[in-house]
Structures are given as C-alpha cells and as structure tokens.
Design an enzyme around this catalytic site. Structure first.
Site, PDB file in Angstrom:
ATOM      1  N   HIS A   1       2.742  -0.594   7.634  1.00  0.00           N
ATOM      2  CA  HIS A   1       2.338  -0.207   6.287  1.00  0.00           C
ATOM      3  C   HIS A   1       1.983   1.248   6.455  1.00  0.00           C
ATOM      4  O   HIS A   1       0.766   1.626   6.209  1.00  0.00           O
ATOM      5  CB  HIS A   1       0.965  -0.857   5.984  1.00  0.00           C
ATOM      6  CG  HIS A   1       1.018  -2.413   6.011  1.00  0.00           C
ATOM      7  ND1 HIS A   1       2.013  -3.330   5.143  1.00  0.00           N
ATOM      8  CD2 HIS A   1       0.182  -3.334   6.471  1.00  0.00           C
ATOM      9  CE1 HIS A   1       1.797  -4.419   5.358  1.00  0.00           C
ATOM     10  NE2 HIS A   1       0.612  -4.567   6.258  1.00  0.00           N
TER      11      HIS A   1
ATOM     12  N   ASP B   1       4.874 -10.146   6.833  1.00  0.00           N
ATOM     13  CA  ASP B   1       3.504  -9.792   7.065  1.00  0.00           C
ATOM     14  C   ASP B   1       2.667 -11.116   6.431  1.00  0.00           C
ATOM     15  O   ASP B   1       2.469 -12.216   7.113  1.00  0.00           O
ATOM     16  CB  ASP B   1       2.996  -8.728   5.926  1.00  0.00           C
ATOM     17  CG  ASP B   1       1.856  -8.434   6.234  1.00  0.00           C
ATOM     18  OD1 ASP B   1       1.160  -8.880   7.118  1.00  0.00           O
ATOM     19  OD2 ASP B   1       1.362  -7.427   5.476  1.00  0.00           O
TER      20      ASP B   1
HETATM   21 ZN   LIG Z   1      -0.011  -7.467   8.633  1.00  0.00          ZN
END
Ligand SMILES: [Zn+2]
Length: 452
Positions: free
Chosen positions: A267, A318
C-alpha cells in the site's frame, strides 16, 4: 511434460511449446513441436502470478462489513470489527480458512502467496505451547493446497504511532523483539518441512506498529530474505507518522533503512511525487492490492509517475474480500482512469495495458516473494497457468491481444490448469482437493458463527 498451443515465454509469444519440468523448475523448452502421448495438453500457457500480500483469515469476514452505520464508516471502523472477529478464531478454523483461500487463489491463477501473518497467539495474548502453532497452521494449509508459500511472520509491538501500547484487540499480534526472533526460528522449522520453493521472510507490520530502534534491530538479525511492510495506506497513518518521526512514511523509510530489491512496500498509496520517484529508484516492489484498497477506501496509487521512473510492482489480495486475479489487475488500471479521467494509463509511452499489468505483476510478484524472474524460461520455477482462449471473452483475439482480453474482458473461469513450482493443483478449472477443502471450510464457519 506440458504441451501448449501458445505460450508467453521470456522471449515473447511462441507456438507449439513443449516444456519439461524437473524438481519444480523448467528444465527444457522446445518450440514448433508436436504433442506426445502422456503430455499435459493446454491451450495458452503463461507465467503464473504471485499473490504478494494476503491475510488469509480475513476471507471469513467477507460480506460482513458492507453495512453503513450512522456516522462515517472508514478503514478504522472496519479494523474494529476485524479485531472482534480475530478474538474468536481457533487454530483449526484458521487452517481451514487459509486452505480455502489458497485454493481459491490457485483457481484464480496465482501460483504462490505472501502470507503476511500477524495472528500469533491465543485470544488473550498468551502464546500457544508451541510459539509457532499458527505459523504451522498456515504451513499446513499451504501443504494441503500445494501453493508456493512465502511465510511472513509479522513484528507487531505497538498499538499506534509513537509507541502506544497494544489495545486488547491487538493482543494476539504482539511480540517483543526477542520473542519475535524465536517465532521466526520456529516458523523456519515448520516451513522447512514444505517443498524447497517455500520460504520465510519477515514483516515489520508498519511504522506505526514498531519503532525505529526495533526496526533497525530486526533488520540486522534477519538480513537475508524478503522484508514486507505496510507503508502508507491511509492519510491518518501518514499524518501520525509525520508528526512522530518528522517525515512521511515512505520518505522516512527510504532515509532510515537500506530499502532495496529485498523489500516490498505494501500500500504505497499516499506518496508525494518525490517519494514516488525515490521509491521507484530503490528497486523495491510496490505491493498493490487494488480490490482491498478500493473496498477500504484507501485511495489510488500514483501509477504514471512510478512507472515513468522504472518502478516495480506486484499485486496482492490483502483482505481477500474477493479473490480474483483478473479483477485485481483491472481494478488497478480503472482506479487510475477514474482519477485521471483518461484511458490506458498504466503504460509508459505506447503499449498494451494488459501486458504491462500482467507481465509487470508477474516479475514484481516473483521478486517480492523470492521466486525468481516471474517468466517462462529454463531454470525458473514452474509457476505456470493455462487459460482457454476458446472462451467467448478471448476467442476473437490474436496472441498479442490475449493479455488485454484476460485483464479487461475475462473472468477467472478461463483458468484451466495451474502449477505451483511444478505441483499441478488445478486441472480442468478445479482444484484437485476442492471438495474436501470446501467441506472443511463450511464446517469451520458453522462453528465460528455459532460462537460469535
Ligand atoms: Zn495488509
């Protein structure tokens, strides 16, 4: 032996490829050949992607956090529910969920997974008798499915930026530096019993969950192997780190750690143009998780600047709210188009978006999980996926258009076969252990939901 009518190798598209596997690797390639008796025959053969970022247990929460409550829902309210959920999970349930997740990844075309593993202890924070109990559960799920595992035990010591103590919802995650080092050793034992392509790295959870001294120490102890970290997912995280450390997360990390090709920054969403350029030059991989980043309202990645400076990237699922390789890649491109009000954004100059996304993610994912080059070439791991170009989404396309069709027009059902380091886990579109894994998952979820 595998025979493919078409294949994308390190030298480009070829026809009538015969490929020999030996000890999990590609040992020979011959083009212009004919299929022989006993060959596994497929239509289009591609390098299979690594799924570089997963928290497998979160799959069990999918669909439970999409109800708007009064006030503004955010990443942080989602995280509160995730903490309540983790308090209930037993080791058996964690293994059953991970097996389902790894199976779904393989059926979607992923050969390997980077499991960013932070559920370590019992719900009150007491370690299990075996410190590596839950690493063992993840390894068992990998063994069960045949996926290539890069296991990433997480160092999680603080509840927020500035060495805030852990809160009760974080008790299962917490470790001192010493206990973390013991846990990594134990994880190496359990993963050591898996095939040779499986391995252990480390994952300092984020700058907010560690501190500069601990980060430096852990990097010194574990100086080889992959290092993954959540870096700049949310604006609040950037603000908190800036206030505490005097620099934005990516800026601080690049200045204070030897960030190189061993690293994967998960991210890297909120970066200034300077951070974006500096990170691209570091040769680290940006671990992008477009479906989760959209689901959690994180924001779009700065793709054009990053690619212009040679940045490397891969994709991960994720939170596993949806496991779909095709959806992951198109969400990445669509996030860029929606922001820029433009088409065909994720390529430098001219070229195929599908090829840039697919081949870029294949190379970057393999780098991030230490699985070689991410391409079909002699000596590389046999991480391979076969797709069916007779599918209606692909049947009118020429070879050079197939990856565009795969990324933008197709669904994961076009996957017919998948090999993880030569282990042939998906045949005719189904995982070879599907029925048993699904039955285990259903029974684990029934017991979990009755306890919630
Ligand atoms: Zn993560």
């Amino acid at each position: 032996m595998i025979f493919a009518k078409q294949a994308l190798t390190s030298t480009g598209w070829v026809e009538n490829l015969r490929l020999t596997l030996s000890q999990g690797r590609i040992s020979s390639l011959g083009t212009g050949e004919t299929a022989q008796d006993g060959d596994t025959q497929v239509d289009v053969l591609l390098p299979a992607l690594a799924n570089l970022h997963s928290h497998s247990f979160q799959r069990a929460m999918a669909g439970m956090t999409e109800y708007r409550k009064a006030g503004k829902d955010s990443f942080w309210t989602w995280r509160d529910l995730m903490y309540r959920f983790t308090k209930q999970l037993s080791p058996e349930q964690i293994e059953a969920i991970a097996a389902l997740v790894f199976m779904e990844m393989q059926e979607a075309g992923y050969a390997s997974v980077g499991e960013f593993h932070y559920l370590h202890h019992q719900p009150d924070g007491t370690p299990y008798d075996d410190l590596g109990e839950l690493s063992g559960r993840i390894a068992a799920a990998a063994s069960d499915t045949g996926i290539g595992l890069t296991h990433l035990p997480v160092l999680y010591s603080y509840g927020g930026a500035g060495q805030v103590p852990l809160e009760s919802g974080q008790a299962r995650f917490g470790n001192s530096l010493d206990r973390f080092n013991s846990l990594v050793e134990r994880a190496r034992d359990v993963v050591g019993a898996l095939p040779d392509d499986c391995q252990v790295g480390i994952a300092p959870h984020s700058l907010r969950a560690t501190c500069p001294a601990d980060l430096a120490a852990v990097l010194q102890v574990h100086s080889v192997g992959p290092v993954h970290i959540h870096i700049a997912e949310q604006p609040k995280e950037v603000a908190d780190i800036s206030e505490w450390l005097g620099a934005r997360p990516v800026e601080w990390l690049l200045q204070n750690a030897d960030v190189s090709q061993n690293w994967c920054l998960i991210h890297a969403t909120h970066m200034t143009p300077t951070e974006t350029q500096d990170m691209a030059r570091s040769k680290a991989v940006a671990g992008l998780c477009p479906i989760t980043e959209a689901n959690l309202g994180d924001g779009p990645f700065n793709g054009p600047t990053y690619l212009e400076h040679g940045g490397r990237f891969g994709v991960g699922s994720d939170s596993n709210v949806l496991i779909s390789l095709t959806e992951e890649l198109r969400t990445l491109e669509y996030s860029q188009r929606l922001r820029d009000v433009a088409r065909n954004v994720m390529v430098v100059g001219e070229g195929s978006i599908g090829e840039t996304l697919y081949c870029g993610a294949a190379r970057g994912g393999a780098q991030a999980l230490h699985r070689g080059g991410g391409e079909i070439a002699v000596g590389e791991l046999a991480d391979l996926v076969a797709i069916d170009s007779r599918d209606t989404a692909l049947c009118a396309l020429q070879s050079h258009q197939l990856l565009d069709g795969l990324c933008f027009a197709a669904r994961d059902r076009v996957v017919t076969d998948l090999w993880s380091a030569g282990r042939h886990s998906v045949k005719a579109g189904r995982h070879v252990q599907r029925d048993r894994i699904v039955a285990n998952y259903r029974s684990a979820m029934a017991s979990l939901m009755s306890a919630l």
